[in-house]
Design an enzyme around this catalytic site. Structure first.
Site, PDB file in Angstrom:
ATOM      1  N   ARG A 147       3.274   2.701   9.299  1.00 44.11           N
ATOM      2  CA  ARG A 147       2.596   3.506  10.313  1.00 44.11           C
ATOM      3  C   ARG A 147       3.575   4.157  11.289  1.00 44.11           C
ATOM      4  O   ARG A 147       3.212   5.136  11.966  1.00 44.11           O
ATOM      5  CB  ARG A 147       1.596   2.646  11.087  1.00 44.11           C
ATOM      6  N   GLU A 180      12.399  -0.243   4.558  1.00 42.94           N
ATOM      7  CA  GLU A 180      13.360  -1.310   4.287  1.00 42.94           C
ATOM      8  C   GLU A 180      12.721  -2.703   4.343  1.00 42.94           C
ATOM      9  O   GLU A 180      13.188  -3.635   3.686  1.00 42.94           O
ATOM     10  CB  GLU A 180      14.525  -1.240   5.278  1.00 42.94           C
ATOM     11  N   MET A 206       0.840  -1.203   0.000  1.00 42.65           N
ATOM     12  CA  MET A 206       0.000   0.000   0.000  1.00 42.65           C
ATOM     13  C   MET A 206       0.873   1.251   0.000  1.00 42.65           C
ATOM     14  O   MET A 206       0.413   2.343   0.353  1.00 42.65           O
ATOM     15  CB  MET A 206      -0.941  -0.004   1.206  1.00 42.65           C
ATOM     16  N   HIS A 225       9.760  -3.523   3.157  1.00 42.02           N
ATOM     17  CA  HIS A 225       9.247  -3.762   1.802  1.00 42.02           C
ATOM     18  C   HIS A 225      10.395  -4.074   0.837  1.00 42.02           C
ATOM     19  O   HIS A 225      10.294  -4.974  -0.008  1.00 42.02           O
ATOM     20  CB  HIS A 225       8.496  -2.532   1.286  1.00 42.02           C
ATOM     21  N   MET A 285       9.557  -2.743  11.587  1.00 39.86           N
ATOM     22  CA  MET A 285       9.361  -1.703  10.586  1.00 39.86           C
ATOM     23  C   MET A 285       7.925  -1.722  10.080  1.00 39.86           C
ATOM     24  O   MET A 285       7.355  -2.782   9.825  1.00 39.86           O
ATOM     25  CB  MET A 285      10.338  -1.897   9.424  1.00 39.86           C
ATOM     26  N   GLN A 317     -10.132  -2.848   2.893  1.00 36.35           N
ATOM     27  CA  GLN A 317      -9.582  -3.518   4.072  1.00 36.35           C
ATOM     28  C   GLN A 317      -9.509  -2.601   5.280  1.00 36.35           C
ATOM     29  O   GLN A 317      -9.019  -2.998   6.339  1.00 36.35           O
ATOM     30  CB  GLN A 317      -8.207  -4.117   3.778  1.00 36.35           C
TER      31      GLN A 317
END
Length: 283
Positions: free
Chosen positions: A187, A35, A30, A37, A184, A61
């Site tokens: 948010r 890091e 999203m 991801h 990590m 969601q």
């Protein structure tokens, strides 16, 4: 690196890659990348896959409209990170493209979605299942990569793929943590520096204390007490749930057994930001 916004274009790109004998690795996100991801992108590229990343803040969601509105959107920075990481293409559709006729159908994953995240975020996993199903149908990946921080989500996606005979391998990748142990998360950027560096790391500390206690003493009660002892030092955090579940089934552990693999899962609020984390270990 290509940036593709439409379904027809991404399908054409995938067909071209597969005609050339290339396998597709897919990382659905999203956005608001970090890091963690990028470790999924690296896992895909290390396997010599043509790596596609999707960036789509999926409205179906979110059971909280305010949470959807506040979700960080950093598309330009995300694209720069993905290009440096060796991603081949970004699929970035709009909600109108993904859901052209408005409210779509949903999924029922009970009993897996009746606990933890599903209990406190009704409809969340229905929306997750829907968007992942659509993305898999659109991108047709050979392998898809998900972080183990979203432990329950990963279990539900694996079940969906198995039950629907989807021709995609689901690869779970380890949680990446800050130097202070905080998992990590996109948010995290909504936290103040003090909360991020001085308070939030207590979640991981509490999880490790719980795991050590469960392994050493074999007592669920003492394990929960170990968790509470750490968290009580940080009254700024509001605990939503602490669950000790069987890693394979997600069933609540009522009694510990030697050799059993369990996962301790937690969700808590800090400065209005919802944080989740987990630790998996063997008894």
């Amino acid at each position: 690196m290509l940036i593709i916004n439409t379904i027809s274009e991404i399908r054409a790109y995938v067909r071209e890659q597969k005609r050339d004998g290339k396998a597709i690795g897919f990382v659905p996100t999203m956005g608001a990348l970090h890091e963690g991801h990028l470790s999924l992108i690296k896992e895909s590229t290390d396997r010599s896959l043509t790596t596609i990343c999707s960036i789509f803040v999926n409205p179906t969601q979110f059971n909280n409209a305010e949470d959807l509105e506040k979700y960080p959107r950093t598309f330009e920075a995300d694209v720069e990170m993905l290009e440096r990481a060796g991603c081949a293409a970004v699929f970035a559709p709009t909600a109108e493209i993904m859901y052209p006729k408005g409210t779509p159908l949903g999924f029922d994953f009970s009993p897996l979605d009746q606990i933890m995240e599903g209990k406190f975020r009704p409809g969340h996993f229905s929306g997750v299942g829907l968007v992942v199903n659509k993305l898999f149908n659109i991108v047709q990946p050979d392998q898809a990569f998900f972080g183990e921080k979203d432990f329950q989500q990963l279990a539900i996606i694996r079940k969906m793929v198995y039950d629907l005979d989807m021709p995609v391998e689901i690869v779970g990748c380890p949680i990446l943590r800050e130097a202070n142990g905080l998992a990590m998360s996109s948010r995290n950027r909504r936290l103040s520096e003090h909360a991020k560096n001085e308070i939030a790391p207590a979640i991981n500390q509490a999880l490790m204390s719980t795991a050590q206690c469960l392994r050493r003493l074999g007592s669920l009660e003492k394990g929960r007490k170990a968790f509470d002892n750490v968290m009580s030092q940080h009254p700024e955090m509001e605990l939503e749930y602490l669950e000790i579940v069987d890693t394979a089934t997600l069933e609540t552990v009522e009694r510990l057994k030697l050799g059993q693999k369990v996962t301790v899962c937690v969700a808590a609020y800090l400065e209005g930001v919802r944080l989740i984390d987990n630790r998996t270990f063997s008894i």
